[in-house]
Design a protein around this motif. Structure first.
Motif, PDB file in Angstrom:
ATOM      1  N   GLY A 211       0.985  -1.118   0.045  1.00 42.96           N
ATOM      2  CA  GLY A 211       0.367  -0.009  -0.076  1.00 42.96           C
ATOM      3  C   GLY A 211       0.848   0.923   0.047  1.00 42.96           C
ATOM      4  O   GLY A 211       0.139   2.117  -1.276  1.00 42.96           O
ATOM      5  N   VAL A 212       2.302   0.975   0.800  1.00 43.75           N
ATOM      6  CA  VAL A 212       2.929   2.698   1.029  1.00 43.75           C
ATOM      7  C   VAL A 212       3.350   2.615  -0.227  1.00 43.75           C
ATOM      8  O   VAL A 212       3.881   3.787  -0.306  1.00 43.75           O
ATOM      9  CB  VAL A 212       4.193   2.192   2.187  1.00 43.75           C
ATOM     10  CG1 VAL A 212       4.906   3.161   1.752  1.00 43.75           C
ATOM     11  CG2 VAL A 212       2.849   2.076   3.176  1.00 43.75           C
ATOM     12  N   ALA A 213       4.322   1.543  -1.041  1.00 44.25           N
ATOM     13  CA  ALA A 213       5.043   1.519  -2.146  1.00 44.25           C
ATOM     14  C   ALA A 213       3.677   2.466  -3.757  1.00 44.25           C
ATOM     15  O   ALA A 213       3.860   2.725  -4.371  1.00 44.25           O
ATOM     16  CB  ALA A 213       4.579   0.082  -2.338  1.00 44.25           C
ATOM     17  N   HIS A 214       2.648   1.906  -3.633  1.00 41.79           N
ATOM     18  CA  HIS A 214       1.832   2.570  -4.350  1.00 41.79           C
ATOM     19  C   HIS A 214       1.125   3.467  -4.083  1.00 41.79           C
ATOM     20  O   HIS A 214       0.358   3.737  -5.071  1.00 41.79           O
ATOM     21  CB  HIS A 214       0.578   1.220  -5.069  1.00 41.79           C
ATOM     22  CG  HIS A 214       0.483   0.570  -5.416  1.00 41.79           C
ATOM     23  ND1 HIS A 214       1.669  -0.883  -5.086  1.00 41.79           N
ATOM     24  CD2 HIS A 214       0.683  -0.312  -6.890  1.00 41.79           C
ATOM     25  CE1 HIS A 214       1.938  -1.809  -5.977  1.00 41.79           C
ATOM     26  NE2 HIS A 214       1.233  -1.205  -6.864  1.00 41.79           N
ATOM     27  N   ALA A 215       1.155   4.279  -2.700  1.00 41.84           N
ATOM     28  CA  ALA A 215       0.502   5.531  -2.289  1.00 41.84           C
ATOM     29  C   ALA A 215       0.841   6.705  -3.121  1.00 41.84           C
ATOM     30  O   ALA A 215       0.082   7.393  -4.112  1.00 41.84           O
ATOM     31  CB  ALA A 215       0.891   5.557  -1.349  1.00 41.84           C
ATOM     32  N   PRO A 216       2.539   6.343  -3.493  1.00 43.10           N
ATOM     33  CA  PRO A 216       2.188   7.987  -4.571  1.00 43.10           C
ATOM     34  C   PRO A 216       1.869   7.995  -6.292  1.00 43.10           C
ATOM     35  O   PRO A 216       1.839   8.959  -6.918  1.00 43.10           O
ATOM     36  CB  PRO A 216       4.277   8.050  -4.349  1.00 43.10           C
ATOM     37  CG  PRO A 216       4.354   7.314  -3.389  1.00 43.10           C
ATOM     38  CD  PRO A 216       3.473   5.989  -3.580  1.00 43.10           C
ATOM     39  N   ALA A 217       1.776   7.212  -6.505  1.00 45.36           N
ATOM     40  CA  ALA A 217       0.921   6.265  -7.971  1.00 45.36           C
ATOM     41  C   ALA A 217      -0.243   7.041  -8.009  1.00 45.36           C
ATOM     42  O   ALA A 217      -0.999   7.581  -8.479  1.00 45.36           O
ATOM     43  CB  ALA A 217       1.190   5.386  -8.527  1.00 45.36           C
ATOM     44  N   ARG A 218      -1.150   6.310  -6.648  1.00 48.12           N
ATOM     45  CA  ARG A 218      -1.880   6.829  -6.708  1.00 48.12           C
ATOM     46  C   ARG A 218      -2.792   9.144  -6.359  1.00 48.12           C
ATOM     47  O   ARG A 218      -3.159   8.760  -6.664  1.00 48.12           O
ATOM     48  CB  ARG A 218      -2.574   6.031  -4.909  1.00 48.12           C
ATOM     49  CG  ARG A 218      -3.456   4.853  -5.389  1.00 48.12           C
ATOM     50  CD  ARG A 218      -4.546   4.343  -4.163  1.00 48.12           C
ATOM     51  NE  ARG A 218      -3.600   4.145  -3.335  1.00 48.12           N
ATOM     52  CZ  ARG A 218      -3.167   3.136  -2.528  1.00 48.12           C
ATOM     53  NH1 ARG A 218      -2.806   2.292  -3.267  1.00 48.12           N
ATOM     54  NH2 ARG A 218      -2.832   3.380  -1.401  1.00 48.12           N
ATOM     55  N   VAL A 219      -1.746   8.837  -5.928  1.00 50.27           N
ATOM     56  CA  VAL A 219      -1.320  10.479  -5.175  1.00 50.27           C
ATOM     57  C   VAL A 219      -1.355  11.353  -6.529  1.00 50.27           C
ATOM     58  O   VAL A 219      -2.363  12.458  -6.818  1.00 50.27           O
ATOM     59  CB  VAL A 219      -0.431  10.428  -4.335  1.00 50.27           C
ATOM     60  CG1 VAL A 219      -0.469  12.434  -4.101  1.00 50.27           C
ATOM     61  CG2 VAL A 219      -0.785  10.208  -2.532  1.00 50.27           C
ATOM     62  N   ARG A 220      -0.212  10.618  -7.468  1.00 47.66           N
ATOM     63  CA  ARG A 220      -0.090  11.713  -8.445  1.00 47.66           C
ATOM     64  C   ARG A 220      -1.611  11.389  -9.736  1.00 47.66           C
ATOM     65  O   ARG A 220      -1.683  12.422 -10.103  1.00 47.66           O
ATOM     66  CB  ARG A 220       1.223  10.399  -9.605  1.00 47.66           C
ATOM     67  CG  ARG A 220       1.170  11.129 -10.728  1.00 47.66           C
ATOM     68  CD  ARG A 220       1.568  13.161 -10.523  1.00 47.66           C
ATOM     69  NE  ARG A 220       1.780  13.213 -11.544  1.00 47.66           N
ATOM     70  CZ  ARG A 220       1.581  14.426 -12.474  1.00 47.66           C
ATOM     71  NH1 ARG A 220       0.996  15.445 -11.283  1.00 47.66           N
ATOM     72  NH2 ARG A 220       1.780  15.087 -12.988  1.00 47.66           N
ATOM     73  N   MET A 221      -2.010   9.742  -9.684  1.00 51.45           N
ATOM     74  CA  MET A 221      -3.661  10.007 -10.226  1.00 51.45           C
ATOM     75  C   MET A 221      -4.576  11.309  -9.904  1.00 51.45           C
ATOM     76  O   MET A 221      -5.425  11.469 -11.106  1.00 51.45           O
ATOM     77  CB  MET A 221      -3.894   8.830 -10.296  1.00 51.45           C
ATOM     78  CG  MET A 221      -5.117   8.562 -11.409  1.00 51.45           C
ATOM     79  SD  MET A 221      -4.996   8.616 -12.915  1.00 51.45           S
ATOM     80  CE  MET A 221      -3.903   7.763 -13.629  1.00 51.45           C
TER      81      MET A 221
ATOM     82  N   ILE B  29      -3.369  14.405 -11.735  1.00 53.79           N
ATOM     83  CA  ILE B  29      -4.169  14.577 -12.804  1.00 53.79           C
ATOM     84  C   ILE B  29      -4.999  14.942 -13.265  1.00 53.79           C
ATOM     85  O   ILE B  29      -6.045  15.738 -13.481  1.00 53.79           O
ATOM     86  CB  ILE B  29      -3.438  13.193 -13.360  1.00 53.79           C
ATOM     87  CG1 ILE B  29      -2.153  13.821 -13.343  1.00 53.79           C
ATOM     88  CG2 ILE B  29      -3.889  13.726 -14.819  1.00 53.79           C
ATOM     89  CD1 ILE B  29      -1.626  11.849 -14.297  1.00 53.79           C
ATOM     90  N   LEU B  30      -6.026  13.981 -12.563  1.00 63.50           N
ATOM     91  CA  LEU B  30      -7.305  13.809 -12.596  1.00 63.50           C
ATOM     92  C   LEU B  30      -8.285  15.662 -11.825  1.00 63.50           C
ATOM     93  O   LEU B  30      -9.493  16.088 -11.869  1.00 63.50           O
ATOM     94  CB  LEU B  30      -8.531  13.068 -11.008  1.00 63.50           C
ATOM     95  CG  LEU B  30      -8.179  11.294 -12.288  1.00 63.50           C
ATOM     96  CD1 LEU B  30      -8.682  10.383 -11.250  1.00 63.50           C
ATOM     97  CD2 LEU B  30      -9.069  11.419 -13.952  1.00 63.50           C
ATOM     98  N   ARG B  31      -7.244  15.908 -10.458  1.00 63.70           N
ATOM     99  CA  ARG B  31      -7.640  17.386 -10.109  1.00 63.70           C
ATOM    100  C   ARG B  31      -7.551  18.272 -11.343  1.00 63.70           C
ATOM    101  O   ARG B  31      -8.530  19.856 -11.261  1.00 63.70           O
ATOM    102  CB  ARG B  31      -7.428  17.302  -8.792  1.00 63.70           C
ATOM    103  CG  ARG B  31      -7.669  19.217  -8.446  1.00 63.70           C
ATOM    104  CD  ARG B  31      -6.702  19.002  -6.810  1.00 63.70           C
ATOM    105  NE  ARG B  31      -5.718  19.128  -6.599  1.00 63.70           N
ATOM    106  CZ  ARG B  31      -4.992  17.772  -6.391  1.00 63.70           C
ATOM    107  NH1 ARG B  31      -5.625  16.626  -5.700  1.00 63.70           N
ATOM    108  NH2 ARG B  31      -3.904  17.948  -6.138  1.00 63.70           N
ATOM    109  N   ASP B  32      -6.791  18.335 -12.462  1.00 69.25           N
ATOM    110  CA  ASP B  32      -6.321  19.012 -12.843  1.00 69.25           C
ATOM    111  C   ASP B  32      -7.145  19.246 -13.895  1.00 69.25           C
ATOM    112  O   ASP B  32      -7.700  20.049 -14.286  1.00 69.25           O
ATOM    113  CB  ASP B  32      -4.462  19.088 -13.226  1.00 69.25           C
ATOM    114  CG  ASP B  32      -3.771  19.280 -12.642  1.00 69.25           C
ATOM    115  OD1 ASP B  32      -3.409  20.526 -11.296  1.00 69.25           O
ATOM    116  OD2 ASP B  32      -2.236  18.568 -12.782  1.00 69.25           O
ATOM    117  N   TYR B  33      -7.652  18.084 -14.599  1.00 67.86           N
ATOM    118  CA  TYR B  33      -8.182  17.680 -15.958  1.00 67.86           C
ATOM    119  C   TYR B  33     -10.161  18.351 -15.450  1.00 67.86           C
ATOM    120  O   TYR B  33     -10.573  19.198 -16.075  1.00 67.86           O
ATOM    121  CB  TYR B  33      -8.390  16.638 -16.073  1.00 67.86           C
ATOM    122  CG  TYR B  33      -7.065  15.750 -17.026  1.00 67.86           C
ATOM    123  CD1 TYR B  33      -7.253  16.741 -17.954  1.00 67.86           C
ATOM    124  CD2 TYR B  33      -6.376  15.342 -16.818  1.00 67.86           C
ATOM    125  CE1 TYR B  33      -6.263  16.442 -19.427  1.00 67.86           C
ATOM    126  CE2 TYR B  33      -5.270  15.300 -17.845  1.00 67.86           C
ATOM    127  CZ  TYR B  33      -5.539  15.295 -18.658  1.00 67.86           C
ATOM    128  OH  TYR B  33      -4.551  15.280 -20.056  1.00 67.86           O
TER     129      TYR B  33
END
Length: 315
Positions: A11-21, A24-28
């Motif tokens: 879960g910790v390892a994948h946290a940065p990717a989820r945050v980045r996604m 990105i969605l917030r920017d769009y």
């Protein structure tokens, strides 16, 4: 050895990717002005909803879904292109400086490409799945919004009047998407949104006057320091909104329950407009801005509540 550790590390390892996604969605969502686009789709749905029975189309149908999809695409693309054109202006205002383009979180060419695909894709979608009239009207709406209203904002207060025409088009587009022609009922829905826009946008300009002034946006509250002309227009357009909002009952689109609700909502909306207009302190005072914010909130609640009641009490 405990078996609890690997899932936690995963879960910790994948946290940065989820945050980045999420970023990105917030920017769009900011690029397409998701909240504004959602209100546009709601009013377009209302137009399609009322047109459906007159064409023998079910109120829950693919035809209405196609109309909402096409209008949402062109609305999102127009909003995004507006941000592309106003990137430098947005950078000057506190309320817009965080947007993805002025904050340099998104490239200008990428945003322009996405915006263009949405606008022309939406117009083509409407022409194919609804009718050619709606596709052409939607494209013309986007052109007026981007080529007339957007540049006029830095030239003259007449920009609000010009911008009110493309701004009021969604329910009429919803109507023509189903009916294939312009009719009085669709024009009444157009008129409701047209009159509603003036108190709504003037309250925003009143509230963020210093921001607009910094960016040289020539809205009426910016160019006239006393607020008298702005107050007069807020009240006059709020009054004009009343008979327009009563017309759906008189045209047998909605019943008397809606009519009673329209009276209550219209009176409350007018009250907040008059309350702001009668306030004698300067536009920049804290009390004045508080009343402008109250009018803005009233406008945000008014339109969706009016359309929801109209649809719930439809005939």
């Amino acid at each position: 050895m405990s078996t609890a550790t690997p899932p936690i590390r995963e879960g910790v390892a994948h946290a940065p990717a989820r945050v980045r996604m999420a970023e990105i969605l917030r920017d769009y969502s900011e690029l397409i002005k998701l909240r504004v686009t959602s209100l546009i789709v709601l009013s377009a749905w209302a137009g399609a909803f009322f047109a459906a029975p007159r064409t023998g189309v079910p109120e829950l149908s693919w035809a209405i879904l196609h109309a909402c999809i096409g209008i949402s695409l062109i609305a999102a693309g127009s909003a995004a292109l507006n941000e592309v054109f106003e990137k430098d202006v947005d950078a000057l205002m506190r309320r817009t400086a965080h947007r993805p383009l002025p904050a340099k979180r998104m490239g200008i060419m990428h945003a322009a490409t996405v915006s263009g695909v949405l606008v022309f894709g939406g117009a083509l979608y409407l022409a194919i799945y609804c009718n050619l009239l709606t596709g052409c009207l939607a494209l013309a709406t986007a052109i007026v919004y981007l080529a007339a209203y957007t540049p006029l904002k830095r030239v003259s207060p007449v920009c609000t009047f010009v911008g009110a025409f493309p701004g009021a088009m969604p329910p009429l587009l919803g109507w023509t998407a189903i009916r294939g022609r312009i009719e009085i009922e669709g024009l009444i829905l157009f008129a409701i949104v047209f009159f509603w826009q003036f108190p709504h946008f003037y309250s925003i300009a009143w509230l963020y006057r210093e921001d607009y002034q910094r960016a040289n946006i020539r809205m009426l509250p910016v160019v006239e320091a006393t607020g008298k002309a702005t107050s007069r227009e807020i009240v006059l357009y709020s009054i004009a909104l009343l008979p327009a909002s009563f017309a759906p009952t008189l045209l047998h689109m909605s019943g008397w329950l809606y009519f009673a609700g329209a009276i209550v909502l219209g009176a409350a909306f007018l009250y907040y407009g008059v309350r702001l207009a009668n306030f004698k302190q300067p536009l920049t005072s804290g009390h004045s801005k508080r009343r402008a914010r109250q009018l803005l909130l009233a406008s945000v609640f008014y339109l969706p509540l009016l359309f929801a009641l109209m649809m719930l009490n439809s005939k």
